[in-house]
Design a protein around this motif. Structure first.
Motif, PDB file in Angstrom:
ATOM      1  N   VAL A 141       0.859  -1.202   0.000  1.00  0.00           N
ATOM      2  CA  VAL A 141       0.000   0.000   0.000  1.00  0.00           C
ATOM      3  C   VAL A 141       0.893   1.249   0.000  1.00  0.00           C
ATOM      4  CG1 VAL A 141      -1.718   1.311   1.305  1.00  0.00           C
ATOM      5  CG2 VAL A 141      -1.908  -1.191   1.171  1.00  0.00           C
ATOM      6  N   ILE A 142       1.910   1.227   0.863  1.00  0.00           N
ATOM      7  CA  ILE A 142       2.840   2.375   0.951  1.00  0.00           C
ATOM      8  C   ILE A 142       3.565   2.550  -0.385  1.00  0.00           C
ATOM      9  CG2 ILE A 142       4.950   3.199   2.118  1.00  0.00           C
ATOM     10  CD1 ILE A 142       3.755   1.855   4.721  1.00  0.00           C
ATOM     11  N   LYS A 143       3.824   1.439  -1.051  1.00  0.00           N
ATOM     12  CA  LYS A 143       4.450   1.506  -2.389  1.00  0.00           C
ATOM     13  C   LYS A 143       3.628   2.399  -3.322  1.00  0.00           C
ATOM     14  CE  LYS A 143       3.694  -1.805  -5.495  1.00  0.00           C
ATOM     15  NZ  LYS A 143       3.734  -3.138  -6.134  1.00  0.00           N
ATOM     16  N   TYR A 144       2.313   2.152  -3.388  1.00  0.00           N
ATOM     17  CA  TYR A 144       1.474   2.965  -4.287  1.00  0.00           C
ATOM     18  C   TYR A 144       1.508   4.437  -3.869  1.00  0.00           C
ATOM     19  CZ  TYR A 144      -0.566  -1.352  -6.137  1.00  0.00           C
ATOM     20  OH  TYR A 144      -0.754  -2.567  -6.735  1.00  0.00           O
ATOM     21  N   ALA A 145       1.530   4.676  -2.550  1.00  0.00           N
ATOM     22  CA  ALA A 145       1.532   6.059  -2.064  1.00  0.00           C
ATOM     23  C   ALA A 145       2.818   6.771  -2.491  1.00  0.00           C
ATOM     24  CB  ALA A 145       1.380   6.070  -0.546  1.00  0.00           C
ATOM     25  N   VAL A 146       3.958   6.080  -2.335  1.00  0.00           N
ATOM     26  CA  VAL A 146       5.246   6.692  -2.692  1.00  0.00           C
ATOM     27  C   VAL A 146       5.347   6.868  -4.215  1.00  0.00           C
ATOM     28  CG1 VAL A 146       7.773   6.422  -2.597  1.00  0.00           C
ATOM     29  CG2 VAL A 146       6.373   5.772  -0.624  1.00  0.00           C
ATOM     30  N   LEU A 173      -2.363   7.545   5.261  1.00  0.00           N
ATOM     31  CA  LEU A 173      -1.696   6.435   5.955  1.00  0.00           C
ATOM     32  C   LEU A 173      -0.960   6.954   7.190  1.00  0.00           C
ATOM     33  CD1 LEU A 173      -0.277   4.547   2.840  1.00  0.00           C
ATOM     34  CD2 LEU A 173      -2.019   3.663   4.413  1.00  0.00           C
ATOM     35  N   ARG A 174      -0.376   8.127   7.051  1.00  0.00           N
ATOM     36  CA  ARG A 174       0.334   8.740   8.187  1.00  0.00           C
ATOM     37  C   ARG A 174      -0.628   9.029   9.332  1.00  0.00           C
ATOM     38  NH1 ARG A 174       5.223  12.738   6.830  1.00  0.00           N
ATOM     39  NH2 ARG A 174       3.698  14.134   5.973  1.00  0.00           N
ATOM     40  N   ASP A 175      -1.810   9.513   8.969  1.00  0.00           N
ATOM     41  CA  ASP A 175      -2.808   9.848   9.992  1.00  0.00           C
ATOM     42  C   ASP A 175      -3.534   8.609  10.509  1.00  0.00           C
ATOM     43  OD1 ASP A 175      -2.105  12.372   9.342  1.00  0.00           O
ATOM     44  OD2 ASP A 175      -3.908  12.812   8.147  1.00  0.00           O
ATOM     45  N   LYS A 176      -3.264   7.489   9.887  1.00  0.00           N
ATOM     46  CA  LYS A 176      -3.983   6.234  10.193  1.00  0.00           C
ATOM     47  C   LYS A 176      -5.492   6.420  10.021  1.00  0.00           C
ATOM     48  CE  LYS A 176      -0.439   3.634  11.986  1.00  0.00           C
ATOM     49  NZ  LYS A 176       0.024   2.448  12.500  1.00  0.00           N
ATOM     50  N   SER A 177      -5.847   7.331   9.100  1.00  0.00           N
ATOM     51  CA  SER A 177      -7.279   7.564   8.863  1.00  0.00           C
ATOM     52  C   SER A 177      -7.697   6.773   7.632  1.00  0.00           C
ATOM     53  CB  SER A 177      -7.530   9.055   8.651  1.00  0.00           C
ATOM     54  OG  SER A 177      -6.784   9.511   7.534  1.00  0.00           O
ATOM     55  N   VAL A 178      -7.418   5.460   7.676  1.00  0.00           N
ATOM     56  CA  VAL A 178      -7.704   4.676   6.475  1.00  0.00           C
ATOM     57  C   VAL A 178      -8.774   3.625   6.721  1.00  0.00           C
ATOM     58  CG1 VAL A 178      -5.463   4.997   5.360  1.00  0.00           C
ATOM     59  CG2 VAL A 178      -5.748   3.157   6.997  1.00  0.00           C
ATOM     60  N   ASP A 179      -9.597   3.481   5.706  1.00  0.00           N
ATOM     61  CA  ASP A 179     -10.649   2.472   5.734  1.00  0.00           C
ATOM     62  C   ASP A 179     -10.211   1.417   4.705  1.00  0.00           C
ATOM     63  OD1 ASP A 179     -13.414   1.413   5.672  1.00  0.00           O
ATOM     64  OD2 ASP A 179     -13.440   2.353   3.694  1.00  0.00           O
ATOM     65  N   LEU A 180     -10.077   0.155   5.166  1.00  0.00           N
ATOM     66  CA  LEU A 180      -9.446  -0.846   4.296  1.00  0.00           C
ATOM     67  C   LEU A 180     -10.081  -0.992   2.908  1.00  0.00           C
ATOM     68  CD1 LEU A 180      -8.119  -3.925   6.306  1.00  0.00           C
ATOM     69  CD2 LEU A 180      -6.848  -2.161   5.076  1.00  0.00           C
TER      70      LEU A 180
END
Ligand code: NAD
Ligand code: GLY
Length: 350
Positions: free
Chosen positions: A186-191, A201-208
């Motif tokens: 997931v972080i791969k797509y973000a980067v 993702l940093r805020d952990k405000s994610v819904d799977l």
């Protein structure tokens, strides 16, 4: 339900994402493949959890069913289990109008997809991913493969599924370490191209389910443009080039996602050393990986990793394509020689 369409040149198909979707597997298989007979292939951890529901759904849709349960773990992506799966299909008298379902993580998906690609020159298959990693990456895009003792994914085919059905309820039983491993992709797509996702993702405000949909949309766009990995699709190897070397060296005691995390950290460190990535961006990526309980270091030496890298199929014609982060949300593809690759590797460990 969320739905993303993958317009791969060889096949157009839907990726359905949401809770409770396993109950719609039978209908999905029938409408996307037209099959009358279907085999469910699952690993030993997944089958007891979700096998009955998958088979029940297929039977309710009027399909004849059978199932094969395989050991869990990367070792199952082997010639031995590939042979076992082909033999199973032959003994059950599967023909080209039948279908196989890969119910599980990337190991089950890669092996089953490769068997589907080659059994009688290709039968339909459906991916039902049950790990986060498989949901966001391996079940979509048609890369199928098994490993050889000499290296990972050394035998494979590009072969698209007819449908990807991701029941997000299945992620509730995923061990924490496996969930973290999925976040590496997931972080791969973000980067690669999504600073908004990076911040969420940093805020952990994610819904799977929403995160899975976002990642699948990124992957679908790339696969539509470059199905066979000759150009833009190489970007999806961010963190994988050095990560594969760490994974092979660890004899698969580290999870695929964990080694992608180490590989991503290494290429960020190296890019920073080469003056191509700001320290702040490097630190932001490393912190995010750690926030998802992912490793960012390895004890293997540059020499050990380089020897393993030389065996990797990613070297072709003496050159390797490194995926180099230039900022959060932007990466370049950089072809390098073997010697340059070693320099980058050393810079990644420093
Ligand atoms: P995996 O398939 O080994 O699954 C992880 C573990 O979790 C296994 O032990 C499995 O039995 C268990 N499991 C799966 N779903 C579960 C659930 N819902 N509840 C409880 N346990 C569950 O690992 P993975 O991370 O999904 O996949 C890794 C593989 O994917 C590697 O072989 C990698 O090379 C491959 N991969 C392929 C692609 C591609 O494009 N084809 C992309 C990325 C990775
Ligand atoms: N996971 C890399 C790819 O699908 O190309």
């Amino acid at each position: 339900m969320r739905c993303v369409t993958v317009n791969a040149p060889s096949q157009r198909y839907e990726v359905r994402i949401g809770p409770g979707l396993l109950g719609t597997l039978g209908e999905g298989v029938r409408e996307s493949t037209g099959a009358k007979k279907c085999a469910v292939i699952a690993g030993e951890n997944v089958f007891p959890l979700y096998g009955a529901a998958a088979l029940e759904s297929l039977r309710s849709a009027g399909l004849e069913t059978c199932s094969l349960v395989l050991p869990a773990g990367e070792e199952t992506k082997s010639l031995r289990h590939y042979g076992e799966l082909l033999t199973f299909l032959a003994e059950k008298r599967f023909t080209r109008t039948d279908c196989v379902v890969a119910l599980g993580g990337g190991v089950t998906g890669d092996l089953t997809g490769f068997a589907a690609a080659t059994y009688q020159r290709g039968i339909a298959f459906v991916q039902a991913p049950t790990t986060l990693l498989a949901a966001v990456d391996s079940s979509v895009g048609g890369k199928t493969a098994i490993d050889l003792p000499q290296g990972k994914n050394q035998v494979g085919a590009f072969y698209q599924p007819s449908l990807v059905l991701c029941d997000t309820d299945a992620l509730s039983t995923l061990p924490r370490r496996e969930l973290s491993a999925g976040f590496a992709e997931v972080i791969k797509y973000a980067v690669l191209g999504d600073p908004v996702l990076f911040n969420a993702l940093r805020d952990k405000s994610v819904d799977l389910p929403a995160v899975i949909e976002t990642c699948v949309k990124h992957k679908a766009a790339i696969v539509a443009e470059d199905e066979r990995d000759t150009g833009k699709r190489r970007l999806l190897n961010l963190g994988h080039t050095f990560g594969h070397a760490v994974e092979s060296r660890s004899a698969y005691t580290l999870l695929h996602g964990e080694t992608v995390s180490v590989g991503t950290a290494m290429i960020c460190r190296a890019a920073c050393r080469m003056g191509l990535l700001k320290e702040a961006d490097r630190d932001a990526v490393l912190s995010l990986l750690r926030a998802y309980e992912l490793p960012t270091e390895t004890d293997y030496s540059a020499g050990e990793l380089y020897d393993t890298l030389l065996l990797d199929k990613k070297f072709s014609g003496g050159r390797l394509h490194l995926i180099v982060p230039r900022a959060v949300g932007h990466c370049d593809i950089l072809p390098v020689s073997q010697e340059e690759a070693r320099t980058w590797l050393e810079a990644g460990l420093a």
